[in-house]
Write a protein that holds these residues in place. Structure first.
Motif, mmCIF file in Angstrom:
data_model
loop_
_atom_site.group_PDB
_atom_site.id
_atom_site.type_symbol
_atom_site.label_atom_id
_atom_site.label_comp_id
_atom_site.label_asym_id
_atom_site.label_seq_id
_atom_site.Cartn_x
_atom_site.Cartn_y
_atom_site.Cartn_z
ATOM 1 N N LYS A 22 -5.913 -23.606 7.003
ATOM 2 C CA LYS A 22 -5.662 -23.838 5.259
ATOM 3 C C LYS A 22 -7.162 -24.422 4.911
ATOM 4 O O LYS A 22 -7.115 -25.077 3.224
ATOM 5 N N ALA A 26 -12.620 -20.981 6.108
ATOM 6 C CA ALA A 26 -14.052 -21.105 5.548
ATOM 7 C C ALA A 26 -14.918 -21.313 7.004
ATOM 8 O O ALA A 26 -15.084 -22.418 7.537
ATOM 9 N N LYS A 59 -4.202 -14.116 4.769
ATOM 10 C CA LYS A 59 -4.665 -14.292 3.763
ATOM 11 C C LYS A 59 -6.321 -13.746 3.525
ATOM 12 O O LYS A 59 -7.004 -12.953 2.484
ATOM 13 N N ALA A 63 -13.262 -16.552 3.746
ATOM 14 C CA ALA A 63 -13.374 -17.356 2.480
ATOM 15 C C ALA A 63 -15.145 -17.535 1.861
ATOM 16 O O ALA A 63 -14.841 -18.460 -0.014
ATOM 17 N N GLY A 64 -15.919 -17.974 2.715
ATOM 18 C CA GLY A 64 -16.970 -17.978 2.491
ATOM 19 C C GLY A 64 -17.817 -19.513 3.120
ATOM 20 O O GLY A 64 -16.972 -19.405 4.677
ATOM 21 N N ALA A 65 -18.899 -20.286 3.525
ATOM 22 C CA ALA A 65 -19.204 -21.091 4.251
ATOM 23 C C ALA A 65 -18.060 -21.522 3.188
ATOM 24 O O ALA A 65 -17.576 -21.911 2.303
ATOM 25 N N ASP A 66 -18.477 -23.462 4.098
ATOM 26 C CA ASP A 66 -16.881 -24.034 3.481
ATOM 27 C C ASP A 66 -17.989 -25.461 2.387
ATOM 28 O O ASP A 66 -18.821 -25.982 2.945
ATOM 29 N N ILE A 67 -17.033 -24.946 1.264
ATOM 30 C CA ILE A 67 -18.065 -25.403 0.113
ATOM 31 C C ILE A 67 -18.134 -27.295 0.202
ATOM 32 O O ILE A 67 -18.743 -27.755 -0.726
ATOM 33 N N TYR A 82 -29.864 -25.408 6.427
ATOM 34 C CA TYR A 82 -28.436 -25.160 6.420
ATOM 35 C C TYR A 82 -28.470 -23.521 6.428
ATOM 36 O O TYR A 82 -27.609 -22.245 7.596
ATOM 37 N N GLY A 111 -19.931 -16.137 2.448
ATOM 38 C CA GLY A 111 -20.489 -15.987 4.087
ATOM 39 C C GLY A 111 -19.671 -15.392 4.764
ATOM 40 O O GLY A 111 -20.160 -14.156 5.595
ATOM 41 N N PRO A 133 -19.362 -14.680 -4.608
ATOM 42 C CA PRO A 133 -18.525 -15.236 -5.307
ATOM 43 C C PRO A 133 -19.756 -16.614 -5.833
ATOM 44 O O PRO A 133 -19.962 -17.469 -6.235
ATOM 45 N N GLU A 134 -21.196 -16.351 -4.860
ATOM 46 C CA GLU A 134 -21.643 -17.962 -4.859
ATOM 47 C C GLU A 134 -22.778 -17.922 -6.138
ATOM 48 O O GLU A 134 -22.607 -19.232 -6.810
ATOM 49 N N GLY A 142 -26.741 -16.795 0.771
ATOM 50 C CA GLY A 142 -27.805 -17.589 2.082
ATOM 51 C C GLY A 142 -27.776 -17.130 2.954
ATOM 52 O O GLY A 142 -28.252 -17.419 4.032
HETATM 53 N N1 CO8 Z 1 -14.365 -24.204 1.277
HETATM 54 C C1 CO8 Z 1 -13.858 -24.413 1.551
HETATM 55 N N2 CO8 Z 1 -12.934 -24.630 1.389
HETATM 56 C C2 CO8 Z 1 -12.058 -23.251 0.467
HETATM 57 C C3 CO8 Z 1 -12.751 -21.985 1.174
HETATM 58 C C4 CO8 Z 1 -14.550 -22.376 0.758
HETATM 59 N N3 CO8 Z 1 -15.098 -21.366 1.085
HETATM 60 N N4 CO8 Z 1 -12.053 -21.040 -0.482
HETATM 61 C C5 CO8 Z 1 -10.511 -21.380 -0.183
HETATM 62 N N5 CO8 Z 1 -11.012 -22.472 0.356
HETATM 63 C C6 CO8 Z 1 -9.665 -23.884 0.511
HETATM 64 C C7 CO8 Z 1 -9.188 -24.118 -1.155
HETATM 65 O O1 CO8 Z 1 -9.989 -25.776 -1.561
HETATM 66 C C8 CO8 Z 1 -7.927 -24.722 -0.704
HETATM 67 O O2 CO8 Z 1 -7.696 -25.729 -0.484
HETATM 68 P P1 CO8 Z 1 -6.725 -26.766 -0.474
HETATM 69 O O3 CO8 Z 1 -5.426 -25.990 0.057
HETATM 70 O O4 CO8 Z 1 -7.026 -28.159 0.216
HETATM 71 O O5 CO8 Z 1 -6.538 -27.244 -2.284
HETATM 72 C C9 CO8 Z 1 -7.577 -23.752 0.146
HETATM 73 O O6 CO8 Z 1 -8.387 -22.958 0.832
HETATM 74 C C10 CO8 Z 1 -6.660 -22.622 -0.299
HETATM 75 O O7 CO8 Z 1 -7.127 -21.681 -2.181
HETATM 76 P P2 CO8 Z 1 -6.733 -21.599 -3.158
HETATM 77 O O8 CO8 Z 1 -5.423 -22.456 -3.847
HETATM 78 O O9 CO8 Z 1 -8.034 -21.781 -3.650
HETATM 79 O O10 CO8 Z 1 -5.911 -20.318 -3.671
HETATM 80 P P3 CO8 Z 1 -6.510 -18.621 -3.991
HETATM 81 O O11 CO8 Z 1 -5.578 -18.005 -3.642
HETATM 82 O O12 CO8 Z 1 -5.573 -20.312 -4.476
HETATM 83 O O13 CO8 Z 1 -7.679 -18.955 -4.287
HETATM 84 C C11 CO8 Z 1 -9.756 -17.616 -3.149
HETATM 85 C C12 CO8 Z 1 -8.074 -18.140 -2.799
HETATM 86 C C13 CO8 Z 1 -9.478 -16.845 -4.544
HETATM 87 C C14 CO8 Z 1 -10.246 -17.312 -2.477
HETATM 88 C C15 CO8 Z 1 -10.283 -18.868 -3.562
HETATM 89 O O14 CO8 Z 1 -10.160 -19.796 -2.471
HETATM 90 C C16 CO8 Z 1 -11.823 -19.622 -3.940
HETATM 91 O O15 CO8 Z 1 -12.377 -18.593 -4.765
HETATM 92 N N6 CO8 Z 1 -12.535 -19.689 -2.812
HETATM 93 C C17 CO8 Z 1 -13.516 -20.180 -2.684
HETATM 94 C C18 CO8 Z 1 -14.519 -18.854 -2.250
HETATM 95 C C19 CO8 Z 1 -16.191 -18.600 -2.710
HETATM 96 O O16 CO8 Z 1 -16.711 -19.298 -3.070
HETATM 97 N N7 CO8 Z 1 -16.848 -18.592 -1.075
HETATM 98 C C20 CO8 Z 1 -17.885 -18.342 -1.474
HETATM 99 C C21 CO8 Z 1 -18.865 -20.012 -0.780
HETATM 100 S S1 CO8 Z 1 -20.678 -19.889 -1.067
HETATM 101 C C22 CO8 Z 1 -20.666 -19.341 0.448
HETATM 102 O O17 CO8 Z 1 -20.055 -18.530 1.191
HETATM 103 C C23 CO8 Z 1 -22.601 -19.271 0.508
HETATM 104 C C24 CO8 Z 1 -22.830 -18.554 1.690
HETATM 105 C C25 CO8 Z 1 -24.635 -19.383 2.127
HETATM 106 C C26 CO8 Z 1 -24.436 -20.737 2.231
HETATM 107 C C27 CO8 Z 1 -25.435 -20.597 2.413
HETATM 108 C C28 CO8 Z 1 -26.495 -22.678 2.740
HETATM 109 C C29 CO8 Z 1 -26.427 -23.098 1.512
#
Ligand code: CO8
Length: 260
Positions: A22, A26, A59, A63-67, A82, A111, A133-134, A142
């Motif tokens: 869901k 993440a 899918k 998709a990364g750390a939990d935003i 963190y 992540g 994509p950060e 990070g």
């Molecule tokens: N964290 C939490 N929830 C997420 C994440 C995430 N990284 N990615 C997706 N989700 C959730 C969405 O919010 C959505 O939830 P809901 O159904 O409740 O709205 C569900 O997953 C499905 O996602 P989408 O509806 O967005 O699906 P799409 O097909 O439209 O898009 C994408 C898919 C392109 C992958 C899109 O979800 C996206 O861009 N996700 C975020 C990707 C991202 O930015 N990742 C990097 C995060 S930052 C990181 O990883 C830093 C790591 C180091 C941290 C260091 C400490 C600070």
């Protein structure tokens, strides 16, 4: 047991599947903690000789750390901590005595890409997308993204990916050296399992020392790396498996490894 991932055993291969579809798998803090525990569980299991890391569903790998957890960080110090905590788990994977294969079944972003880069070998489905994509969140990678990506693909390409935040296809990732093998999506797990089984069939000490020599050599000078390789060659020469491997070749039979 685990709430955010599953652990399976297929013969000598352990499979960890991040399972939060869901949230596109993440990495919440709890997931990172469970990942650390699952890795230790499989590492401690003598029957397991290779590990596959993948994501649930079609899918996403991760998709990364939990935003959704980011805004609960209250200070710069807490944010740095963190990042360090996640880095420690990825470092452990990178240095684990057993080989770890990332089977990238979909989005490997932020992540998720960093987690894949901490693994020894990356196999991706042709449908996968990778990136850092950060920058689009106003933050920087990070979990090692600025460091491991640079070492894998070079400074220019790392900057292109990290500064633009744009994801790339599995094919492009393979072209630049971020991914090692690309297969049709349906063949991802069979191919990853086949490779894991192959690695699992090798002499365990030699396998561990190969990984160690490559990892440590990649960090320093060629001279230091060669020195280290020679020292490890001495270590492996003293194993029973060296005697077995050489004897088996000369006797035209399959070796029976003892792991010592
Ligand atoms: N964290 C939490 N929830 C997420 C994440 C995430 N990284 N990615 C997706 N989700 C959730 C969405 O919010 C959505 O939830 P809901 O159904 O409740 O709205 C569900 O997953 C499905 O996602 P989408 O509806 O967005 O699906 P799409 O097909 O439209 O898009 C994408 C898919 C392109 C992958 C899109 O979800 C996206 O861009 N996700 C975020 C990707 C991202 O930015 N990742 C990097 C995060 S930052 C990181 O990883 C830093 C790591 C180091 C941290 C260091 C400490 C600070």
């Amino acid at each position: 047991m685990y709430e955010n991932l599953t652990v399976e055993r297929k013969g000598a291969v352990g499979i960890i599947t991040i399972n939060r579809p869901k949230s596109l798998n993440a990495l919440s803090r709890a997931t990172v903690a469970e990942l650390a525990a699952a890795i230790e569980e499989l590492n401690a299991d003598d029957a397991i000789r290779a590990i596959i890391l993948t994501g649930a569903g079609e899918k996403a790998f991760v998709a990364g750390a939990d935003i959704s957890e980011f805004n609960s960080l209250r200070s710069a110090e807490e944010a740095a901590e963190y990042a360090r905590a996640g880095q420690a788990v990825l470092n452990r994977i990178e240095r684990l005595p057993k080989p770890v294969i990332a089977a990238i079944n979909g989005y490997a972003l932020g992540g998720g890409c960093e987690l894949a880069m901490a693994c020894d070998i990356r196999i991706a489905a042709d449908t996968a997308r990778l990136g850092q994509p950060e920058i689009n969140l106003g933050i920087i990678p990070g979990y090692g993204g600025t460091q491991r990506l640079t070492r894998l693909v070079g400074k220019g390409m790392a900057k292109l990916l990290v500064l633009s935040g744009d994801p790339i296809t599995a094919q492009e990732a393979q072209r630049i050296g971020l991914v090692d093998v690309v297969v049709p999506a349906a063949e991802l797990m069979p191919k990853a399992t086949e490779l894991a089984e192959k690695l699992a069939s090798k002499a365990p000490v030699a396998l561990r020392l190969c990984k160690q020599a490559i990892n440590e050599g990649a960090e320093g000078s060629l001279a230091a790396g060669l020195d280290h390789e020679a020292a490890l060659f001495g270590v492996v020469f003293d194993t029973e498996d060296r005697v077995e491997g050489v004897s088996a070749f000369l006797e035209k039979r399959k070796p029976a490894w003892k792991g010592k």
